[in-house]
Design an enzyme around this catalytic site. Structure first.
Site, mmCIF file in Angstrom:
data_model
loop_
_atom_site.group_PDB
_atom_site.id
_atom_site.type_symbol
_atom_site.label_atom_id
_atom_site.label_comp_id
_atom_site.label_asym_id
_atom_site.label_seq_id
_atom_site.Cartn_x
_atom_site.Cartn_y
_atom_site.Cartn_z
ATOM 1 C CG ASP A 225 -17.989 1.152 25.819
ATOM 2 O OD1 ASP A 225 -17.337 1.496 26.640
ATOM 3 O OD2 ASP A 225 -19.208 0.959 25.975
ATOM 4 C CG HIS A 362 -20.161 8.028 30.381
ATOM 5 N ND1 HIS A 362 -21.237 7.737 31.329
ATOM 6 C CD2 HIS A 362 -19.676 7.005 29.779
ATOM 7 C CE1 HIS A 362 -21.121 6.471 31.361
ATOM 8 N NE2 HIS A 362 -20.437 5.838 30.383
HETATM 9 FE FE1 N7H Z 1 -20.223 3.776 30.160
HETATM 10 N N1 N7H Z 1 -20.441 5.029 25.388
HETATM 11 O O1 N7H Z 1 -20.367 4.112 24.616
HETATM 12 O O2 N7H Z 1 -21.049 6.008 25.051
HETATM 13 N N2 N7H Z 1 -18.780 4.231 28.641
HETATM 14 N N3 N7H Z 1 -21.587 3.897 28.636
HETATM 15 N N4 N7H Z 1 -21.640 3.214 31.530
HETATM 16 N N5 N7H Z 1 -18.801 3.714 31.320
HETATM 17 C C1 N7H Z 1 -17.616 4.439 28.778
HETATM 18 O O3 N7H Z 1 -13.137 3.790 28.516
HETATM 19 C C2 N7H Z 1 -21.548 4.104 27.341
HETATM 20 C C3 N7H Z 1 -22.713 3.052 31.212
HETATM 21 C C4 N7H Z 1 -18.744 3.439 32.757
HETATM 22 O O4 N7H Z 1 -12.811 3.899 34.132
HETATM 23 C C5 N7H Z 1 -16.829 4.511 27.461
HETATM 24 O O5 N7H Z 1 -13.984 1.989 28.300
HETATM 25 C C6 N7H Z 1 -22.930 4.006 26.919
HETATM 26 C C7 N7H Z 1 -23.521 2.845 32.649
HETATM 27 C C8 N7H Z 1 -17.565 3.314 33.465
HETATM 28 O O6 N7H Z 1 -12.506 5.781 33.167
HETATM 29 C C9 N7H Z 1 -17.876 4.650 26.568
HETATM 30 C C10 N7H Z 1 -23.831 3.554 27.686
HETATM 31 C C11 N7H Z 1 -22.403 2.648 33.649
HETATM 32 C C12 N7H Z 1 -16.631 3.686 32.365
HETATM 33 C C13 N7H Z 1 -19.185 4.447 27.311
HETATM 34 C C14 N7H Z 1 -23.114 3.499 29.017
HETATM 35 C C15 N7H Z 1 -21.245 2.926 32.793
HETATM 36 C C16 N7H Z 1 -17.187 3.854 31.205
HETATM 37 C C17 N7H Z 1 -15.360 4.650 27.264
HETATM 38 C C18 N7H Z 1 -25.259 3.551 27.909
HETATM 39 C C19 N7H Z 1 -22.537 2.540 35.014
HETATM 40 C C20 N7H Z 1 -15.046 3.572 32.580
HETATM 41 C C21 N7H Z 1 -14.800 3.544 26.910
HETATM 42 C C22 N7H Z 1 -25.748 3.109 26.686
HETATM 43 C C23 N7H Z 1 -23.695 2.863 35.842
HETATM 44 C C24 N7H Z 1 -14.697 4.833 33.271
HETATM 45 C C25 N7H Z 1 -13.884 3.030 27.988
HETATM 46 C C26 N7H Z 1 -13.261 4.855 33.730
HETATM 47 C C27 N7H Z 1 -16.751 4.093 29.981
HETATM 48 C C28 N7H Z 1 -20.562 4.526 26.888
HETATM 49 C C29 N7H Z 1 -23.374 3.223 30.169
HETATM 50 C C30 N7H Z 1 -19.972 3.125 33.459
HETATM 51 C C31 N7H Z 1 -17.628 4.875 25.081
HETATM 52 C C32 N7H Z 1 -23.504 4.485 25.304
HETATM 53 C C33 N7H Z 1 -24.848 2.593 32.959
HETATM 54 C C34 N7H Z 1 -17.292 2.889 34.742
#
Ligand code: N7H
Length: 499
Positions: A225, A362
């Site tokens: 992440d 996601h």
């Molecule tokens: Fe997410 N995960 O680990 O499963 N997220 N996120 N997120 N997220 C991203 O590219 C995760 C949450 C965004 O620019 C990755 O850095 C988990 C919320 C955005 O292409 C992974 C949770 C919100 C991006 C996860 C969670 C976001 C992103 C890929 C909750 C906003 C970048 C790694 C437990 C409301 C998108 C990466 C882009 C990427 C995970 C929450 C937003 C692995 C587990 C609540 C904007």
């Protein structure tokens, strides 16, 4: 009388000997190892020199901006200490000379030898500012109303799952304490409590830590992440594929912030905090039970493929848009390539083709990249969270069910910085993740009505049949609540908040 604002480093050096923390607990002042983690997949921070030159060109003062805002998901250990102010006059009187020297600006985190033992950041809820008699309108209704106001209708949370502290009225502020050891963090917390001399009490706390060994940088579902934070003009040099965003989307009063703010709020940022529980055994079981059926892959690989398509990246961090059927750990570990995609490909119909990455993934839901024309520059956040809670136990793995023991709760201490919460975190959650178009986000989406485990029906998860709906019957991420905060500049702490 207030002191004129002096760049933090000078103050820190001058005041350092006065701190009376036990030297047996705290590491020496000059660090030889970083308090940040640096997995290969994550963009490196700019060097102090690079940042000094970029920030000078853009007129950003990195000695005045709290360090957590622009750094991203790189903390090793981080304690979120939520507090109630019980004596505002005493609290304010200790802020300038007592607490300010401990607050870590961005500039100090960029080189190991300027990092403190524990990086300290401080942010206030609207209730906290009001308690301090700061009544200026900061120009953000979500902040002013508090996160509880957004709970069901906007975020889709089930209120009964909220930690009572987030649902109540006691959270006035939060200290964010980051270091490489929990001992350091605890020692700094004791130091802060002594300095504040009984003017605050603990409302709630949450200890975050990077996961162990080869999982460092990965969140609890196992995915790397923090790869795709935007590059910020005046701070970071963009990597291939990384979007470059004006600093005013994250920092009040900077280029790109169009809202009128009180002058003292400049270089502050709104912090959206969420405690997001992750039901890891249930997530793993879902992947196994619904594994895809690519004949060239084993059953385990087909389960991994489903997870990668729900996320938009493999667990390694490799984007499925670039490597749709097999993981590519070498690509994943290469920041020159691991964010260099936008879902478009020669001969591809961007509006219908999901063979590489599902529309509902996601990653794609929360940033559609070339799916929007022109590419969106208004709805971005800097993600700076950290996992919390222990690793999955053998008993949980065997039963495929998360323990109900509160000490075994795990998840993401989600932190997002932005200058407009309704355009940042709240927008992403409400209008993209929870949007039923193409199915709600299979990781964080909800039905937007505050009901638990409402079946979600994302399309496109099966590349062999993009119209096939793989129904998700339960929530793998459960919101335990949160709050919106304002993270002021160091000069604002000194000249406006302190007395
Ligand atoms: Fe997410 N995960 O680990 O499963 N997220 N996120 N997120 N997220 C991203 O590219 C995760 C949450 C965004 O620019 C990755 O850095 C988990 C919320 C955005 O292409 C992974 C949770 C919100 C991006 C996860 C969670 C976001 C992103 C890929 C909750 C906003 C970048 C790694 C437990 C409301 C998108 C990466 C882009 C990427 C995970 C929450 C937003 C692995 C587990 C609540 C904007």
């Amino acid at each position: 009388m207030r002191l004129a604002f002096v760049p933090f480093l000078a103050v820190a050096v001058a005041l350092q000997p006065a701190f009376c923390t036990p030297s047996s607990v705290l590491k020496p002042r000059t660090r030889t190892n970083s308090l940040l983690i640096s997995p290969a997949a994550l963009p490196a921070l700019p060097s102090a020199q690079q940042a000094a030159s970029a920030s000078a060109d853009a007129g950003l003062n990195l000695t005045n901006i709290q360090g957590d805002i622009l750094i991203g998901m790189k903390k090793n250990k981080e304690l979120f200490f939520f507090f109630t102010i019980i004596n505002s006059t005493l609290f304010r009187s200790q802020l300038g000379s007592g607490i300010l020297p401990l607050i870590t600006p961005t500039s100090q985190l960029l080189a190991v030898d300027t990092q403190p033992t524990t990086a300290v950041n401080l942010a206030f809820s609207q209730r906290g500012l009001t308690t301090l008699d700061i009544t200026d309108d900061l120009g953000d209704t979500a902040f002013a109303n508090g996160q509880i106001d957004n709970v069901a209708s906007i975020l889709g949370d089930e209120t009964s799952n909220w930690e009572s502290a987030f649902a109540g009225t006691s959270i006035h502020g939060v200290f964010l304490l980051a270091s490489d050891t929990v001992d350091n963090v605890n020692a700094t917390l004791s130091q802060i409590q002594a300095l504040l001399n009984g003017s605050i009490t603990e409302a709630y706390s949450l200890q975050g830590q990077a996961r162990p060994a080869d999982q460092q940088g990965h969140e609890h579902f196992g995915f790397m992440d923090g790869i795709s934070n935007p590059a910020v003009t005046g701070f970071s040099t963009p990597l291939p594929g990384q979007q470059v965003i004006d600093p005013g989307l994250f920092l009040l009063g900077e280029t790109g912030d169009t809202v009128t703010r009180p002058a003292w709020a400049k270089d502050g940022s709104f912090l959206a905090f969420r405690q997001l529980q992750q039901r890891v055994p249930e997530f793993n079981k879902f992947l196994v039970d619904n594994a895809l059926s690519n004949p060239n892959l084993t059953a385990d690989q087909n389960a991994e493929l489903l997870g990668a398509r729900m996320m938009g990246r493999w667990k390694s961090g490799a984007p499925v848009d670039l490597t749709p059927t097999v993981d590519d750990p070498v690509l994943a570990a290469d920041p020159q390539r691991n964010n260099n995609f936008n879902y478009s490909h020669p001969g591809f119909d961007l509006d219908t083709d999901q063979t590489h990455c599902p529309f509902s993934a996601h990653l794609r839901k929360t940033n559609p990249r070339a799916g929007l024309t022109p590419e969106n520059t208004a709805n971005h956040i800097i993600r700076a969270g950290i996992p919390y809670g222990p690793e999955v136990t053998d008993a949980e793995n065997a039963s495929n069910v998360s323990s109900t023991d509160p000490s075994l709760e795990r998840g993401l201490a989600f932190v997002a910085y932005q200058s407009d919460i309704n355009a940042g975190f709240a927008f992403l959650q409400q209008f993209w993740a929870n949007n039923a178009g193409y199915g709600v986000d299979p990781i964080i989406g909800t039905d937007g009505l505050g009901q638990p485990d409402v079946p979600r029906s994302p399309s496109g998860l099966d590349p062999a049949d993009p119209t096939r709906i793989i129904t998700i019957e339960q929530d793998f991420v459960v919101s335990r609540g949160g709050e919106y905060f304002f993270s002021p500049s160091l000069s604002a702490i000194q000249n406006t908040l302190a007395i």
